[in-house]
Design a protein around this motif. Structure first.
Motif, PDB file in Angstrom:
ATOM      1  N   HIS A  64      -3.988   3.583  15.994  1.00  0.00           N
ATOM      2  CA  HIS A  64      -3.317   2.888  14.883  1.00  0.00           C
ATOM      3  C   HIS A  64      -2.595   1.588  15.524  1.00  0.00           C
ATOM      4  O   HIS A  64      -2.538   0.700  15.038  1.00  0.00           O
ATOM      5  CB  HIS A  64      -2.207   3.899  14.289  1.00  0.00           C
ATOM      6  CG  HIS A  64      -1.008   4.248  15.388  1.00  0.00           C
ATOM      7  ND1 HIS A  64      -1.121   5.464  15.988  1.00  0.00           N
ATOM      8  CD2 HIS A  64       0.400   3.712  15.396  1.00  0.00           C
ATOM      9  CE1 HIS A  64       0.160   5.385  16.462  1.00  0.00           C
ATOM     10  NE2 HIS A  64       0.935   4.479  16.263  1.00  0.00           N
ATOM     11  N   ALA A 124      -5.181  -1.164  15.553  1.00  0.00           N
ATOM     12  CA  ALA A 124      -5.407  -1.832  14.212  1.00  0.00           C
ATOM     13  C   ALA A 124      -4.405  -2.688  14.042  1.00  0.00           C
ATOM     14  O   ALA A 124      -4.722  -3.843  13.448  1.00  0.00           O
ATOM     15  CB  ALA A 124      -5.282  -0.635  13.385  1.00  0.00           C
ATOM     16  N   ALA A 125      -2.968  -2.324  14.546  1.00  0.00           N
ATOM     17  CA  ALA A 125      -1.974  -3.304  14.298  1.00  0.00           C
ATOM     18  C   ALA A 125      -2.321  -4.637  15.175  1.00  0.00           C
ATOM     19  O   ALA A 125      -1.553  -5.836  14.890  1.00  0.00           O
ATOM     20  CB  ALA A 125      -0.772  -2.913  14.806  1.00  0.00           C
ATOM     21  N   LEU A 144     -12.336  -1.671  11.963  1.00  0.00           N
ATOM     22  CA  LEU A 144     -13.557  -0.912  11.971  1.00  0.00           C
ATOM     23  C   LEU A 144     -13.708  -0.532  10.751  1.00  0.00           C
ATOM     24  O   LEU A 144     -12.939  -0.015  10.035  1.00  0.00           O
ATOM     25  CB  LEU A 144     -13.567   0.178  12.686  1.00  0.00           C
ATOM     26  CG  LEU A 144     -14.500   1.325  12.576  1.00  0.00           C
ATOM     27  CD1 LEU A 144     -16.101   0.544  13.188  1.00  0.00           C
ATOM     28  CD2 LEU A 144     -14.351   2.384  13.579  1.00  0.00           C
ATOM     29  N   GLY A 158     -16.027   5.289   4.260  1.00  0.00           N
ATOM     30  CA  GLY A 158     -14.286   5.955   4.611  1.00  0.00           C
ATOM     31  C   GLY A 158     -13.596   5.354   3.827  1.00  0.00           C
ATOM     32  O   GLY A 158     -12.405   5.154   4.114  1.00  0.00           O
ATOM     33  N   PHE A 173     -10.762   5.388   0.773  1.00  0.00           N
ATOM     34  CA  PHE A 173      -9.867   6.483   0.450  1.00  0.00           C
ATOM     35  C   PHE A 173     -10.381   6.869  -1.148  1.00  0.00           C
ATOM     36  O   PHE A 173      -9.859   5.968  -2.169  1.00  0.00           O
ATOM     37  CB  PHE A 173      -8.381   6.276   0.371  1.00  0.00           C
ATOM     38  CG  PHE A 173      -7.890   6.063   1.829  1.00  0.00           C
ATOM     39  CD1 PHE A 173      -7.902   6.935   2.640  1.00  0.00           C
ATOM     40  CD2 PHE A 173      -7.566   4.753   1.988  1.00  0.00           C
ATOM     41  CE1 PHE A 173      -7.684   6.928   4.030  1.00  0.00           C
ATOM     42  CE2 PHE A 173      -7.335   4.399   3.521  1.00  0.00           C
ATOM     43  CZ  PHE A 173      -7.329   5.799   4.342  1.00  0.00           C
ATOM     44  N   ALA A 174     -11.120   7.928  -1.483  1.00  0.00           N
ATOM     45  CA  ALA A 174     -11.695   8.160  -2.658  1.00  0.00           C
ATOM     46  C   ALA A 174     -10.775   8.318  -3.875  1.00  0.00           C
ATOM     47  O   ALA A 174     -11.117   8.172  -5.026  1.00  0.00           O
ATOM     48  CB  ALA A 174     -12.760   9.411  -2.563  1.00  0.00           C
ATOM     49  N   ARG A 175      -9.772   9.208  -3.432  1.00  0.00           N
ATOM     50  CA  ARG A 175      -8.629   9.575  -4.651  1.00  0.00           C
ATOM     51  C   ARG A 175      -7.435   8.278  -4.653  1.00  0.00           C
ATOM     52  O   ARG A 175      -6.636   8.579  -5.280  1.00  0.00           O
ATOM     53  CB  ARG A 175      -8.187  10.647  -4.283  1.00  0.00           C
ATOM     54  CG  ARG A 175      -8.995  11.741  -4.533  1.00  0.00           C
ATOM     55  CD  ARG A 175      -8.493  12.998  -4.208  1.00  0.00           C
ATOM     56  NE  ARG A 175      -8.528  13.501  -2.667  1.00  0.00           N
ATOM     57  CZ  ARG A 175      -7.956  14.603  -1.990  1.00  0.00           C
ATOM     58  NH1 ARG A 175      -7.594  15.672  -2.612  1.00  0.00           N
ATOM     59  NH2 ARG A 175      -8.222  14.640  -0.705  1.00  0.00           N
ATOM     60  N   MET A 176      -7.725   7.008  -4.162  1.00  0.00           N
ATOM     61  CA  MET A 176      -6.855   5.855  -4.394  1.00  0.00           C
ATOM     62  C   MET A 176      -7.697   4.986  -5.197  1.00  0.00           C
ATOM     63  O   MET A 176      -8.955   5.070  -4.988  1.00  0.00           O
ATOM     64  CB  MET A 176      -6.447   5.387  -2.968  1.00  0.00           C
ATOM     65  CG  MET A 176      -5.266   6.239  -2.247  1.00  0.00           C
ATOM     66  SD  MET A 176      -4.597   5.271  -1.044  1.00  0.00           S
ATOM     67  CE  MET A 176      -4.250   6.730   0.063  1.00  0.00           C
ATOM     68  N   GLU A 205      -5.265   0.138  -4.370  1.00  0.00           N
ATOM     69  CA  GLU A 205      -4.595   1.025  -3.191  1.00  0.00           C
ATOM     70  C   GLU A 205      -5.045   0.860  -1.778  1.00  0.00           C
ATOM     71  O   GLU A 205      -4.649   0.798  -0.890  1.00  0.00           O
ATOM     72  CB  GLU A 205      -4.319   2.161  -3.762  1.00  0.00           C
ATOM     73  CG  GLU A 205      -3.168   2.411  -4.672  1.00  0.00           C
ATOM     74  CD  GLU A 205      -2.945   3.817  -5.357  1.00  0.00           C
ATOM     75  OE1 GLU A 205      -1.918   4.269  -5.613  1.00  0.00           O
ATOM     76  OE2 GLU A 205      -4.023   4.440  -5.365  1.00  0.00           O
ATOM     77  N   LEU A 210      -4.329  -2.365  -0.190  1.00  0.00           N
ATOM     78  CA  LEU A 210      -3.188  -2.273   0.299  1.00  0.00           C
ATOM     79  C   LEU A 210      -2.890  -1.524   1.695  1.00  0.00           C
ATOM     80  O   LEU A 210      -2.313  -1.749   2.416  1.00  0.00           O
ATOM     81  CB  LEU A 210      -2.017  -1.709  -0.681  1.00  0.00           C
ATOM     82  CG  LEU A 210      -1.632  -2.555  -1.807  1.00  0.00           C
ATOM     83  CD1 LEU A 210      -0.754  -2.044  -2.703  1.00  0.00           C
ATOM     84  CD2 LEU A 210      -0.920  -3.796  -1.257  1.00  0.00           C
ATOM     85  N   MET A 211      -3.854  -0.634   1.754  1.00  0.00           N
ATOM     86  CA  MET A 211      -3.697   0.519   2.909  1.00  0.00           C
ATOM     87  C   MET A 211      -4.154  -0.515   4.095  1.00  0.00           C
ATOM     88  O   MET A 211      -3.853  -0.340   5.159  1.00  0.00           O
ATOM     89  CB  MET A 211      -4.744   1.446   2.627  1.00  0.00           C
ATOM     90  CG  MET A 211      -3.975   2.858   2.084  1.00  0.00           C
ATOM     91  SD  MET A 211      -2.534   3.330   2.671  1.00  0.00           S
ATOM     92  CE  MET A 211      -3.061   3.742   4.391  1.00  0.00           C
ATOM     93  N   TYR A 258      -1.568  -2.288   5.714  1.00  0.00           N
ATOM     94  CA  TYR A 258      -0.615  -1.446   6.191  1.00  0.00           C
ATOM     95  C   TYR A 258       0.409  -1.910   7.239  1.00  0.00           C
ATOM     96  O   TYR A 258       1.627  -1.772   7.289  1.00  0.00           O
ATOM     97  CB  TYR A 258      -1.077  -0.117   6.244  1.00  0.00           C
ATOM     98  CG  TYR A 258      -0.013   1.011   6.777  1.00  0.00           C
ATOM     99  CD1 TYR A 258       0.551   1.732   5.742  1.00  0.00           C
ATOM    100  CD2 TYR A 258       0.262   1.285   8.124  1.00  0.00           C
ATOM    101  CE1 TYR A 258       1.305   2.652   5.977  1.00  0.00           C
ATOM    102  CE2 TYR A 258       1.306   2.288   8.354  1.00  0.00           C
ATOM    103  CZ  TYR A 258       1.744   3.086   7.275  1.00  0.00           C
ATOM    104  OH  TYR A 258       2.649   3.756   7.805  1.00  0.00           O
ATOM    105  N   SER A 259      -0.285  -2.486   8.212  1.00  0.00           N
ATOM    106  CA  SER A 259       0.585  -2.922   9.533  1.00  0.00           C
ATOM    107  C   SER A 259       1.136  -4.186   9.082  1.00  0.00           C
ATOM    108  O   SER A 259       1.773  -4.809  10.282  1.00  0.00           O
ATOM    109  CB  SER A 259      -0.517  -3.056  10.470  1.00  0.00           C
ATOM    110  OG  SER A 259      -1.148  -1.793  10.933  1.00  0.00           O
ATOM    111  N   ARG A 306     -10.936  -4.063   2.426  1.00  0.00           N
ATOM    112  CA  ARG A 306      -9.760  -3.167   3.220  1.00  0.00           C
ATOM    113  C   ARG A 306      -9.619  -3.626   4.632  1.00  0.00           C
ATOM    114  O   ARG A 306      -8.592  -4.088   5.014  1.00  0.00           O
ATOM    115  CB  ARG A 306     -10.134  -1.807   3.035  1.00  0.00           C
ATOM    116  CG  ARG A 306      -9.072  -0.849   3.262  1.00  0.00           C
ATOM    117  CD  ARG A 306      -9.422   0.592   3.135  1.00  0.00           C
ATOM    118  NE  ARG A 306     -10.343   0.911   4.065  1.00  0.00           N
ATOM    119  CZ  ARG A 306     -11.046   2.122   4.472  1.00  0.00           C
ATOM    120  NH1 ARG A 306     -10.313   3.189   3.436  1.00  0.00           N
ATOM    121  NH2 ARG A 306     -11.818   2.362   5.286  1.00  0.00           N
TER     122      ARG A 306
END
Ligand code: ATP
Ligand code: MG
Lengths: 238, 307
Positions: free
Chosen positions: A75, A78-79, A84, A90, A92-95, A99, A102-103, A106-107, A151
């Motif tokens: 993590h 990533a910041a 990657l 990968g 986020f299927a349920r977002m 969203e 926005l993920m 995140y950083s 993303r």
């Protein structure tokens, strides 16, 4: 030559007792687009996951911007600007699509610029603008690949790693994805591109590495690799 | 008809407490795939902490209302520390172990906490001080008192707040991301250990409030109170579909209603053979029935789709 943004020396990775990566060297200079090609099971995904911090090396060095990444968690990488786009996307299927974007940010703390970047992503991928409130899991494979790329770009990465962005996509969609890779590269981002579609990858890249069972067997300018007999025979079906 | 209405009122109040506790089970399960069997004990510790601090503060002459508020905050803080520690000490080292290991550990933690509570607070029932007048009101023949009204409204407010956090904030997005794909979440820059700790702390804070609510409602607290309450809240979470937040809330309220209505009518149904003291059986009867027909719970996805 510029100092490389990413420099990998003698990297070794093992799954339990199985040595998947057997000591590889590679580098990516700032602004460079580098392709990493090789057949199934060569170790391409393992390499990228290790660079992202999801797997821990059994030996060797990874330097990013001159600093060792040895004790840096995924993590934190990533910041630091390492992104990657994983194999299989990968998302986020349920977002929702929005969203997911926005993920990606995140950083980042700069709220205003995040909003501007979201708008920019919708310009880059108009299809996503139409689907922004839809759950990402309901999108087509190509659209999900766009979400995954957008993303990753939302983090404003300095090093973008893509793992088989063309996998499972229709030819038209592959074309669109590669056009986008070219555009992003032209803007000066450093890119490490893993592909099974060696021809496409070497056509957009400046340099390339060929990987076989955990070792790098060939490297050089993309145009040279495209012309070389070994690559032609093994990967280009000539 | 009056009995019916009365049981609905009682059921909704009790159900809202189950829902708060069920959320704690379901949040942890959603993120770690782990059933935190020690969660019921956190409820009990919350009640006990509130009781002790309340008694102490009243002894020092702190005004009752302030003492209630402070003791609730203390109970929440204490349980957050407890929830954090449970995850850190008991579950994190087993994150990659076979699934049976953390499950057995959870049961172990639960027994340890129970015994610890017994050592500190003894085996006897503690009566929870009655501080507000607790007036009763009659609504269409059903009686409801102030404490019940406060419990119900507070529980709904907390649940609404949780939904806002989970669905509208950066933290909530991170929680959902970790629940869905830990690797992808890390690639986005999410520190998954931090998110997991926060999840345990949020669930534990809600458990503490639920513990205070139960004790205030019945006027009693006891080192063993977490066991059955935890089991029922877990039942509610499974009933709604474990891992699903709305499911936990629905399951909690439904379980409260079923239990309460069952207790009100069980004598009539069985011709007086079983009395209302059998109400605890209902929870588990309902659980088994639902699982036979909908193994993934009322709002749950099929398990196969998750894996
Ligand atoms: N989780 C794992 N456990 C054990 N071995 C693994 C694991 N993942 C990959 N491997 C092995 O490591 C080697 C490299 O796999 P990797 O996925 O990196 O290859 P790849 O070049 O990405 O292949 P592909 O083109 O099929 O995606 C393979 O032999 C594979 O079987
Ligand atoms: Mg691969």
């Amino acid at each position: 030559m510029n100092n490389p943004l990413l420099e990998v020396r003698d990297l070794k990775v093992a799954y339990g007792g199985i040595h998947a990566i057997k000591g590889i060297d590679l580098h990516v200079a700032p602004g460079e687009l580098v392709a990493l090609i090789g057949s199934n099971g060569a170790g391409k995904t393992t390499t990228l996951k290790t660079l992202a911090g999801l797997l821990h090396p059994a030996g060797g060095q990874i330097k990013y911007d001159g600093n060792s990444l040895h004790d840096v968690a995924a993590h934190q990488r990533a910041a630091m600007g390492i992104a990657l786009v994983p194999e299989g996307r990968g998302v986020f299927a349920r977002m929702t699509v929005a969203e997911n974007l926005l993920m990606g940010a995140y950083s980042r703390g700069d709220k205003k610029e995040i909003a501007a970047d979201v708008a920019h992503m919708y310009e880059l991928f108009p299809r996503l603008a139409e689907r922004k409130d839809q759950l990402a899991g309901t999108l087509s494979g190509g659209e999900q690949q766009m979400v995954a790329m957008a993303r990753a770009l939302m983090s404003r990465p300095r090093l973008l790693m893509l793992d088989e962005p063309s996998m499972g996509l229709a030819p038209l969609m592959v074309k669109k994805i590669f056009e986008t890779i070219r555009e992003i590269s032209a803007l000066g981002m450093s890119i490490l591109l893993v592909e099974q579609n060696a021809r496409l990858a070497l056509q957009v890249a400046q340099r390339g590495y060929v990987m076989e069972s955990g070792a790098i067997t060939l490297s050089g300018a993309a145009s040279e690799l495209l012309g070389s007999d070994a690559v032609q025979r093994a990967y280009l079906g000539a | 008809m009056e009995i019916f209405l009365q049981q609905i009122v009682n059921g909704l109040v009790q159900g809202s407490v189950y829902a708060l506790v069920a959320l704690g089970y379901t949040m942890v399960y959603g993120i770690l795939g782990l059933i935190n069997f020690a969660h019921g004990e956190v409820v009990m510790i919350g009640a006990m902490l509130a009781l002790s601090s309340l008694t102490a503060m009243l002894g020092w002459g702190v005004p009752p209302l302030l003492a209630v508020l402070l003791s609730m905050v203390l109970a929440m803080l204490g349980c957050m520390v407890l929830g954090y520690s449970i995850e850190r000490i008991a579950y994190r080292p087993l994150r990659h172990a076979p699934r049976l290991a953390p499950l057995i550990t959870a049961i172990g933690v639960s027994i340890v906490l129970q015994n610890l509570a017994m050592m500190i607070w003894g085996r006897e029932y503690h009566s929870f001080p009655q501080l507000i007048a607790n007036n009763t009101h009659t609504v269409g023949g059903a009686i409801i008192n102030d404490i019940q009204i406060i419990i119900f409204i507070l529980a709904l407010a907390i649940m609404a707040g949780l939904m806002v956090v989970v669905h509208r904030t950066r933290l909530g997005r991170a929680m959902r991301a970790v629940a869905e794909d830990q690797h992808a979440a890390q690639l986005m820059g999410v520190d998954i250990n931090r998110v997991i700790s926060i999840t345990f702390m949020l669930g534990s804070a809600m458990a503490a409030i639920a513990g205070v609510m139960v004790s205030a409602n019945y006027g009693l607290a006891h080192y063993y109170m977490g066991f059955l309450l935890g089991l029922k809240a877990f039942t509610a979470a499974v009933l709604g579909g474990i891992g699903n937040l709305r499911g936990a809330m629905l399951g909690g309220l439904l379980l409260g209603l079923i239990e309460s209505l069952g207790a009100g009518y069980i004598g009539d149904i069985t011709g007086g053979f079983l009395g209302s003291n059998y109400q605890d059986v209902f929870a588990f009867f309902v659980l088994i029935t639902v699982l036979v027909f909908r193994p993934s719970g009322l709002l749950g996805e099929r398990i196969a789709e998750r894996a």
